[in-house]
Design an enzyme around this catalytic site. Sequence first.
Site: not given
Ligand code: AMP
Length: 401
Positions: A38, A202, A355, A378
Amino acid sequence: MSDILSINELNLSGKKVFIRCDFNVPMDEFLNITDDRRIRSAIPTIRYCLDNGCSVILASHLGRPKNGFEEKFSLKPVEKRLSRLLGRDIKFADDVIGQDAKKKASELKPGEVLMLENLRFEKGETKNDENLAKELASFAQIYINDAFGVCHRAHASVEAITKFFDDEHRAAGFLLQKEINFAQNLIKKPARPFVAVVGGSKVSGKLQALHNLLPRVDKLIIGGGMAFTFLKALGENIGNSLLEEDLIADALEILRKGKELGVKVYLPVDVVAAQTFSAESAVKYVSVQEIPSGWMGLDIGPASTRLFKEVLADAQTVWWNGPMGVFEMDKFSKGSIKISHAIVETHATTVVGGGDTADVVERAGDADEMTFISTGGGASLELIEGKELPGVKPLRKASFE
Ligand code: AMP
């Protein structure tokens, strides 16, 4: 021509310029900067101002201080790193709008750079406080926003401050323009086929983006933890894998809408499963039809990687946000790393947001080959969701409205 007020359309010569940067960099417990991307990204705008004989005042936030000054949130380490990268001395103010900042800002000469302390040491920053904005604005004749990572927040140095400058005296810096242009081109005129690759933990965090992307993409690949809510919606037994039960209906709606629009939606066909969420646990490669109860999918499996690679092969535009698995643990990082390789092997324009995804690309050694890696998680998601960002809106040219 872009509809964004641009720094290179302003008369900057010899002026005092306030640049809102995003120096919110990660640090270790000894306050060493662990990733200075950054800081490096801000350099083109800073150099451009210096080349135009400006004096430059830099302002940023760092972390989330609660109650005024805290050593661990000081921008001092950032000042040191930037000074080294720029190869010149930078003056540093021990406060934001206090005596030290005021004195140093008023004494600043052309060609000199001053960095203010962490904007969030002032409570008014996150409250979009007009008094704080007015004080900050009084330091300079020109306002430049180059802090894409905070443009989705109406904060004093991002939104309120723009009211104190007219269109001849405010603009987006080079980094911000690049971020906006990549996101807008992606949404408005992508080269086809346009493939979106979405992962992460999620569905809830990406639901709006999925709805906005669906009518625009040709193919959608869903991986990561969020895929399991879709698989569950399709009747699979997902064991203990991540599930957002209340979003099953939304997942089905996305699949239905995809069909209706002729968008090809791809889900993992196999996963790397484990019994515990840990790097030590034994793993199994299983098809999504055979996830044993009590086990959870923590990465996409090799068959999914091959499938997704096929799907990506003819892409002309790829947008990727969210890892395919728990990439923080080596054992579950293969899926994300291989998808990164598959994406750079295409001849597409490749845009990476978020990120975590940027970290995966860096670890895969693919960063230099991606067309563009967004610096703001975000904010980049909100642009893709089709939202107008509070920090960007005041920088749109009136004649384009
Ligand atoms: P996000 O902030 O929603 O983009 O999520 C990123 C996070 O999703 C990372 O820290 C990953 O460890 C987690 N992640 C990815 N795949 C899985 C999975 N199958 N089960 C649990 N966490 C996950």
